[in-house]
Design a protein around this motif. Structure first.
Motif, PDB file in Angstrom:
ATOM      1  N   UNK A 179       0.831  -1.204   0.000  1.00 32.71           N
ATOM      2  CA  UNK A 179       0.000   0.000   0.000  1.00 32.71           C
ATOM      3  C   UNK A 179       0.871   1.262   0.000  1.00 32.71           C
ATOM      4  N   UNK A 180       1.918   1.222   0.830  1.00 28.53           N
ATOM      5  CA  UNK A 180       2.845   2.361   0.918  1.00 28.53           C
ATOM      6  C   UNK A 180       3.512   2.613  -0.440  1.00 28.53           C
ATOM      7  N   UNK A 181       3.987   1.507  -1.051  1.00 29.83           N
ATOM      8  CA  UNK A 181       4.645   1.633  -2.362  1.00 29.83           C
ATOM      9  C   UNK A 181       3.686   2.182  -3.413  1.00 29.83           C
ATOM     10  N   UNK A 182       2.452   1.646  -3.402  1.00 29.55           N
ATOM     11  CA  UNK A 182       1.461   2.084  -4.401  1.00 29.55           C
ATOM     12  C   UNK A 182       1.114   3.559  -4.231  1.00 29.55           C
ATOM     13  N   UNK A 183       0.989   3.975  -2.943  1.00 30.38           N
ATOM     14  CA  UNK A 183       0.691   5.392  -2.693  1.00 30.38           C
ATOM     15  C   UNK A 183       1.809   6.288  -3.204  1.00 30.38           C
ATOM     16  N   UNK A 184       3.050   5.837  -2.969  1.00 34.26           N
ATOM     17  CA  UNK A 184       4.203   6.624  -3.411  1.00 34.26           C
ATOM     18  C   UNK A 184       4.216   6.724  -4.941  1.00 34.26           C
TER      19      UNK A 184
END
Ligand code: ZN
Length: 127
Positions: free
Chosen positions: A45-50
């Motif tokens: 999720x963190x990677x996708x948001x970034x």
């Protein structure tokens, strides 16, 4: 008889304890698995948001670049318009200086006479 019954109940209880221990281990395994999955999902999720933020930035930059390109084009168009105006002004000056600017007699002297072709041409250009 009574002792035997008691022993059976103890053994039964032991089996129940073992069964519960087994279930408890399964439960702990399940919790561990869920925790791991939750962690990897948070990471993803963190990677996708970034990535989404990066893409938003890129789109913004592209839009900005496009706007700047359009601005540059508009700036480039203005001189062209002025060029056309200057061209018409030059033709009008040429006509006022006594020369034809019409297709029929272009460049030749009007010999002091007004030319309808020239006037019509200049009127069209001024519109
Ligand atoms: Zn003329």
């Amino acid at each position: 008889m009574k002792e035997r019954n008691f022993l059976d109940r103890v053994m039964e209880f032991e089996q129940e304890l073992e069964s519960m221990q087994k279930q408890f281990r399964e439960l702990i395994g399940f919790v561990a698995q869920m925790t791991e999955e939750n962690h990897s999902l948070q990471l993803e999720n963190h990677h996708l948001r970034k990535r989404l933020e990066d893409m938003d930035k890129q789109i913004e930059e592209q839009a900005l670049a496009k706007t700047q390109t359009i601005n540059v084009r508009q700036h480039q168009k203005k001189p062209n318009k002025i060029d056309v105006g200057e061209g018409v002004d030059n033709l009008a000056r040429l006509y006022n200086e006594g020369f034809h600017v019409c297709n029929v007699h272009y460049g030749s002297s009007r010999k002091g006479e007004d030319c309808l072709f020239c006037l019509s041409f200049l009127n069209k250009q001024n519109v």
